[in-house]
Design a protein around this motif. Structure first.
Motif, PDB file in Angstrom:
ATOM      1  N   ASN A  80       0.902  -1.223  -0.080  1.00 12.65           N
ATOM      2  CA  ASN A  80       0.160  -0.005   0.054  1.00 12.65           C
ATOM      3  C   ASN A  80       1.041   1.336  -0.055  1.00 12.65           C
ATOM      4  O   ASN A  80       0.746   2.103   0.983  1.00 12.65           O
ATOM      5  CB  ASN A  80      -0.848  -0.033   1.165  1.00 12.65           C
ATOM      6  CG  ASN A  80      -0.321  -0.103   2.525  1.00 12.65           C
ATOM      7  OD1 ASN A  80       0.971  -0.831   2.665  1.00 12.65           O
ATOM      8  ND2 ASN A  80      -0.739   0.437   3.660  1.00 12.65           N
ATOM      9  N   THR A  81       1.859   1.194  -0.993  1.00  9.91           N
ATOM     10  CA  THR A  81       2.746   2.554  -1.238  1.00  9.91           C
ATOM     11  C   THR A  81       2.835   2.667  -2.550  1.00  9.91           C
ATOM     12  O   THR A  81       2.842   1.691  -3.421  1.00  9.91           O
ATOM     13  CB  THR A  81       4.143   2.244  -0.351  1.00  9.91           C
ATOM     14  OG1 THR A  81       4.716   1.078  -0.961  1.00  9.91           O
ATOM     15  CG2 THR A  81       3.975   2.104   1.012  1.00  9.91           C
ATOM     16  N   LEU A  82       2.881   4.001  -2.749  1.00 11.00           N
ATOM     17  CA  LEU A  82       3.362   4.345  -4.182  1.00 11.00           C
ATOM     18  C   LEU A  82       4.917   4.396  -4.369  1.00 11.00           C
ATOM     19  O   LEU A  82       5.318   4.751  -3.451  1.00 11.00           O
ATOM     20  CB  LEU A  82       2.436   5.554  -4.797  1.00 11.00           C
ATOM     21  CG  LEU A  82       1.048   5.411  -4.432  1.00 11.00           C
ATOM     22  CD1 LEU A  82       0.419   7.016  -4.603  1.00 11.00           C
ATOM     23  CD2 LEU A  82       0.372   4.335  -5.335  1.00 11.00           C
ATOM     24  N   SER A  83       5.334   4.552  -5.781  1.00  8.94           N
ATOM     25  CA  SER A  83       6.847   4.772  -5.897  1.00  8.94           C
ATOM     26  C   SER A  83       7.111   5.923  -5.372  1.00  8.94           C
ATOM     27  O   SER A  83       6.534   6.935  -5.671  1.00  8.94           O
ATOM     28  CB  SER A  83       6.996   4.616  -7.664  1.00  8.94           C
ATOM     29  OG  SER A  83       6.857   3.380  -8.032  1.00  8.94           O
ATOM     30  N   PRO A  84       8.319   6.175  -4.724  1.00  8.07           N
ATOM     31  CA  PRO A  84       8.857   7.298  -4.286  1.00  8.07           C
ATOM     32  C   PRO A  84       9.036   8.176  -5.343  1.00  8.07           C
ATOM     33  O   PRO A  84       9.404   7.924  -6.462  1.00  8.07           O
ATOM     34  CB  PRO A  84      10.346   6.980  -3.640  1.00  8.07           C
ATOM     35  CG  PRO A  84      10.271   5.444  -3.683  1.00  8.07           C
ATOM     36  CD  PRO A  84       9.114   4.748  -4.669  1.00  8.07           C
ATOM     37  N   ALA A  85       8.569   9.666  -5.153  1.00  4.06           N
ATOM     38  CA  ALA A  85       8.521  10.433  -6.244  1.00  4.06           C
ATOM     39  C   ALA A  85       9.631  11.805  -5.858  1.00  4.06           C
ATOM     40  O   ALA A  85       9.872  11.944  -4.527  1.00  4.06           O
ATOM     41  CB  ALA A  85       7.333  11.219  -6.361  1.00  4.06           C
ATOM     42  N   HIS A  86      10.238  12.176  -6.841  1.00  2.00           N
ATOM     43  CA  HIS A  86      10.947  13.372  -6.374  1.00  2.00           C
ATOM     44  C   HIS A  86      10.334  14.717  -6.169  1.00  2.00           C
ATOM     45  O   HIS A  86       9.245  14.919  -6.826  1.00  2.00           O
ATOM     46  CB  HIS A  86      12.155  13.632  -7.817  1.00  2.00           C
ATOM     47  CG  HIS A  86      12.860  14.905  -7.391  1.00  2.00           C
ATOM     48  ND1 HIS A  86      12.736  16.208  -7.989  1.00  2.00           N
ATOM     49  CD2 HIS A  86      14.114  15.008  -6.647  1.00  2.00           C
ATOM     50  CE1 HIS A  86      13.485  17.004  -7.531  1.00  2.00           C
ATOM     51  NE2 HIS A  86      14.227  16.381  -6.838  1.00  2.00           N
ATOM     52  N   LEU A  87      10.479  15.290  -5.011  1.00  2.00           N
ATOM     53  CA  LEU A  87       9.772  16.362  -4.702  1.00  2.00           C
ATOM     54  C   LEU A  87      10.402  17.479  -3.855  1.00  2.00           C
ATOM     55  O   LEU A  87      11.203  17.202  -2.998  1.00  2.00           O
ATOM     56  CB  LEU A  87       8.454  16.071  -3.798  1.00  2.00           C
ATOM     57  CG  LEU A  87       7.632  17.441  -3.510  1.00  2.00           C
ATOM     58  CD1 LEU A  87       7.036  18.085  -4.740  1.00  2.00           C
ATOM     59  CD2 LEU A  87       6.592  17.059  -2.224  1.00  2.00           C
ATOM     60  N   ASP A  88      10.738  18.544  -4.510  1.00  2.00           N
ATOM     61  CA  ASP A  88      11.401  19.797  -3.864  1.00  2.00           C
ATOM     62  C   ASP A  88      10.208  20.431  -2.943  1.00  2.00           C
ATOM     63  O   ASP A  88       9.428  21.056  -3.774  1.00  2.00           O
ATOM     64  CB  ASP A  88      12.069  20.849  -4.741  1.00  2.00           C
ATOM     65  CG  ASP A  88      12.755  22.123  -4.082  1.00  2.00           C
ATOM     66  OD1 ASP A  88      12.545  22.094  -3.046  1.00  2.00           O
ATOM     67  OD2 ASP A  88      13.345  22.691  -4.689  1.00  2.00           O
ATOM     68  N   ALA A  89      10.215  20.431  -1.738  1.00  2.75           N
ATOM     69  CA  ALA A  89       9.033  21.106  -1.026  1.00  2.75           C
ATOM     70  C   ALA A  89       9.016  22.610  -1.339  1.00  2.75           C
ATOM     71  O   ALA A  89       8.104  23.245  -1.196  1.00  2.75           O
ATOM     72  CB  ALA A  89       9.305  20.937   0.567  1.00  2.75           C
ATOM     73  N   ALA A  90      10.060  23.336  -1.773  1.00  2.00           N
ATOM     74  CA  ALA A  90       9.988  24.734  -2.012  1.00  2.00           C
ATOM     75  C   ALA A  90       9.436  24.942  -3.375  1.00  2.00           C
ATOM     76  O   ALA A  90       8.923  26.271  -3.687  1.00  2.00           O
ATOM     77  CB  ALA A  90      11.359  25.283  -1.983  1.00  2.00           C
ATOM     78  N   ALA A  91       9.149  23.819  -4.227  1.00  2.00           N
ATOM     79  CA  ALA A  91       8.542  24.053  -5.596  1.00  2.00           C
ATOM     80  C   ALA A  91       7.104  24.640  -5.282  1.00  2.00           C
ATOM     81  O   ALA A  91       6.610  24.483  -4.475  1.00  2.00           O
ATOM     82  CB  ALA A  91       8.701  22.914  -6.253  1.00  2.00           C
ATOM     83  N   ASN A  92       6.569  25.586  -6.354  1.00  2.00           N
ATOM     84  CA  ASN A  92       5.430  26.120  -6.325  1.00  2.00           C
ATOM     85  C   ASN A  92       4.961  26.132  -7.617  1.00  2.00           C
ATOM     86  O   ASN A  92       5.459  27.220  -8.290  1.00  2.00           O
ATOM     87  CB  ASN A  92       5.467  27.428  -5.534  1.00  2.00           C
ATOM     88  CG  ASN A  92       4.167  27.708  -5.113  1.00  2.00           C
ATOM     89  OD1 ASN A  92       3.085  26.992  -5.303  1.00  2.00           O
ATOM     90  ND2 ASN A  92       4.110  28.659  -4.206  1.00  2.00           N
ATOM     91  N   PRO A  93       3.873  25.421  -8.369  1.00  2.00           N
ATOM     92  CA  PRO A  93       3.291  24.477  -7.518  1.00  2.00           C
ATOM     93  C   PRO A  93       4.217  23.095  -7.653  1.00  2.00           C
ATOM     94  O   PRO A  93       4.925  22.986  -8.347  1.00  2.00           O
ATOM     95  CB  PRO A  93       1.928  24.206  -8.408  1.00  2.00           C
ATOM     96  CG  PRO A  93       2.508  24.528  -9.691  1.00  2.00           C
ATOM     97  CD  PRO A  93       3.496  25.706  -9.485  1.00  2.00           C
TER      98      PRO A  93
END
Ligand SMILES: C[S@@+](CC[C@H](N)C(=O)[O-])C[C@H]1O[C@@H](n2cnc3c(N)ncnc32)[C@H](O)[C@@H]1O
Length: 202
Positions: A80-93
């Motif tokens: 019940n997990t999805l593949s880890p995704a790249h995400l920079d929290a500072a990105a908008n959106p």
């Protein structure tokens, strides 16, 4: 060969059970829980194993951590997990399709520039889901323990853009994103789980 064990985060091993205990009764009963700054993936793997009705989406800004997250998930044997995704929290959106039912973020905003806290609140506000934010915090200018004040000093010495954040400053970001602080749950070692909810708008 469990080479990812070299990456075990001791703090995550210590805090994952107390966080799960606090999260479980407060999380939505279904849907995808977005984790921001998953680190090693120890939290996602543990929560997924104990909350089988939910799906977890781990994310990380550091691409080198994505295979480590996958390894911890594989070892936990959860599906019940999805593949880890790249995400920079500072990105908008944020470039994530969603939909999400809630978001969780542990120990990120004190050890990243303020832009990450800004990105976190702006994006969660747009998603209009609860945000569960775990870590050390300052409350109206006051530290909850001398150890947190010392930790703040050490963070700022390493990088002036880092530091233990004050809930007043976070509440200002939340207000702008139509979120509000609904609970500050005391956690071991002078940490808190802050629960932010979307504010009802007419
Ligand atoms: C102290 S670790 C916490 C990891 C994990 N949440 C935990 O509690 O074990 C901080 C994490 O923030 C990540 N990070 C740093 N900059 C980031 C950014 N701009 N966006 C998202 N994550 C970031 C780091 O790669 C690291 O995994």
């Amino acid at each position: 060969m469990h080479t990812h064990h070299a990456f075990i985060a001791p703090a995550a091993e210590r805090n994952k059970q107390p966080i799960l205990t606090a999260l479980a009764p407060r999380l939505p009963s279904a849907g995808v829980i977005l984790e921001v700054a998953s680190g090693t993936g120890q939290h996602t793997a543990f929560f997924a194993a104990h909350l089988p009705a939910l799906t977890f989406q781990p994310t990380e800004a550091d691409p080198a951590r994505l295979p480590i997250i996958s390894a911890f998930i594989a070892e936990a044997g959860v599906t019940n997990t999805l593949s880890p995704a790249h995400l920079d929290a500072a990105a908008n959106p944020w470039p994530l399709p969603g939909p999400f039912a809630a978001a969780f973020c542990a120990n990120m905003i004190h050890i990243t520039p303020w832009a990450c806290a800004q990105g976190l609140f702006a994006n969660i506000g747009r998603l209009r889901v609860p945000l569960f934010l775990y870590g050390p915090f300052r409350f109206h200018g006051a530290f909850t323990a001398p150890s947190n004040a010392a930790f703040d000093d050490s963070l700022r010495a390493r990088d002036p853009a880092w530091g233990v954040r004050d809930i007043d400053d976070l509440s200002a970001l939340a207000l702008a994103a139509s979120l509000h602080l609904s609970e500050a749950v005391e956690m071991p070692n002078n940490n808190h789980l802050l629960v932010w909810h979307p504010t009802l708008t007419p």
